[in-house]
Design an enzyme around this catalytic site. Structure first.
Site, PDB file in Angstrom:
ATOM      1  N   HIS A 215       0.857  -1.195   0.000  1.00 46.58           N
ATOM      2  CA  HIS A 215       0.000   0.000   0.000  1.00 46.58           C
ATOM      3  C   HIS A 215       0.892   1.245   0.000  1.00 46.58           C
ATOM      4  CE1 HIS A 215      -2.816   3.086   1.216  1.00 46.58           C
ATOM      5  NE2 HIS A 215      -3.755   2.288   0.736  1.00 46.58           N
TER       6      HIS A 215
ATOM      7  N   GLU B  83      -3.797   1.606  -7.577  1.00 38.84           N
ATOM      8  CA  GLU B  83      -4.175   2.775  -6.770  1.00 38.84           C
ATOM      9  C   GLU B  83      -3.225   3.924  -7.074  1.00 38.84           C
ATOM     10  OE1 GLU B  83      -6.474   1.894  -2.998  1.00 38.84           O
ATOM     11  OE2 GLU B  83      -4.403   1.500  -2.470  1.00 38.84           O
TER      12      GLU B  83
HETATM   13  P1  PGA Z   1      -9.497   6.140  -0.259  1.00 41.84           P
HETATM   14  O1  PGA Z   1      -8.331   5.118   0.149  1.00 41.84           O
HETATM   15  O2  PGA Z   1     -10.655   5.310  -0.779  1.00 41.84           O
HETATM   16  O3  PGA Z   1      -9.822   6.847   1.015  1.00 41.84           O
HETATM   17  O4  PGA Z   1      -8.940   7.017  -1.315  1.00 41.84           O
HETATM   18  C1  PGA Z   1      -7.953   4.078  -0.684  1.00 41.84           C
HETATM   19  C2  PGA Z   1      -6.701   3.446  -0.135  1.00 41.84           C
HETATM   20  O5  PGA Z   1      -5.837   4.160   0.394  1.00 41.84           O
HETATM   21  O6  PGA Z   1      -6.535   2.216  -0.208  1.00 41.84           O
END
Ligand code: PGA
Length: 256
Positions: free
Chosen positions: A98, A168
């Site tokens: 992450h 992401e």
């Molecule tokens: P968010 O977070 O949906 O608050 O943007 C996603 C993540 O950090 O996995």
């Protein structure tokens, strides 16, 4: 044709502050998630709540996952949790790489070690990848390719179907973007690119990992992201802490 289930992952990060609240949140979500035929819901709470929550459900429509794991299985590593420990506790999923862990020093090499140990323990790694910034020279393509290939170095073709990739873009995560997700057309392009990187490496015949999108997913954009993003599901941070919002996200995903 059998409709593939959408995978919706809740990343609770360092929330909520008590086990009682964690149970309450989980049970409210479970009530909805356990009825949805077309969605696999995975809740990733802080480590300390994993065991309790893991005992609160039966069946496969909802599961719990860890937010991280250590990159070695044995040794003197104060404060760390191994893949074998997660396995022993019946945990089936774990997030690795992450961006909030990468910003604390997690490299692709570390992510790679974690993926291998999780696969050995029969735990599905949820591998987060994504560029920190986008620029006009489109260097984000090379960045993503490098992240994917290095994270999966030495991982066999046959293991790919037991891995989930969560694309992401770091700049789109709610805490970095004031809640603005990536546009669904751009997500579509990035998922095609990710699949191409994987099939160039592993060949056309392999079963590719499921590819999710994460970054400011909310009740307003969920339909567009799923319909137009060419994705197998979503990783949801902030909106997964609101019972009503997360239930709505699950219901929309179930209809599509
Ligand atoms: P968010 O977070 O949906 O608050 O943007 C996603 C993540 O950090 O996995």
């Amino acid at each position: 044709m059998i409709k593939e289930k959408k995978i919706i992952i809740a990343n609770w990060k360092m929330n909520p502050v008590s086990e009682k609240e964690a149970q309450k949140l989980f049970l409210s979500i479970k009530n909805v998630a356990s009825k949805l035929l077309n969605v696999q819901t995975i809740i990733c709470p802080p480590f300390v709540y994993l065991n309790t929550l893991n005992k609160l459900f039966k069946g496969h429509r909802i599961a719990v996952g860890a937010q991280d794991v250590f990159y070695k299985n044995t040794g003197s590593f104060t404060g760390m949790i191994s893949a074998d420990m997660l396995k022993d506790n019946g945990i089936k999923y774990a997030i690795v790489g992450h961006s909030e862990r990468r910003s604390l020093g997690e490299t692709n090499e570390i992510v790679n070690q974690k993926i291998k140990l999780l696969l050995q323990a029969d735990i599905v790694p949820i591998v987060c990848v994504g560029e920190v910034v986008r620029d006009e020279e489109a260097k984000h393509f090379d960045f993503l390719k490098n992240e994917i290939l290095n994270s999966l170095d030495g991982v066999s073709a046959g293991s790919l179907e037991n891995i989930i990739i969560a694309y992401e873009p770091v700049w789109a995560i709610s805490t970095n973007s004031a809640g603005v997700a990536m546009n669904s057309q751009d997500i579509h392009e990035m998922t095609i690119f990710t699949k191409k990187v994987l099939s160039d490496k592993y060949g056309m015949k392999v079963v590719l990992p499921k590819i999710l999108y994460g970054g400011s997913v909310n009740v307003e954009n969920v339909e567009d992201l799923i319909m137009n993003g060419n994705i197998d599901g979503l990783l949801v941070g902030k909106a997964s802490l609101s019972v009503n919002d997360f239930k709505e996200i699950l219901s929309v995903a179930n209809k599509m």
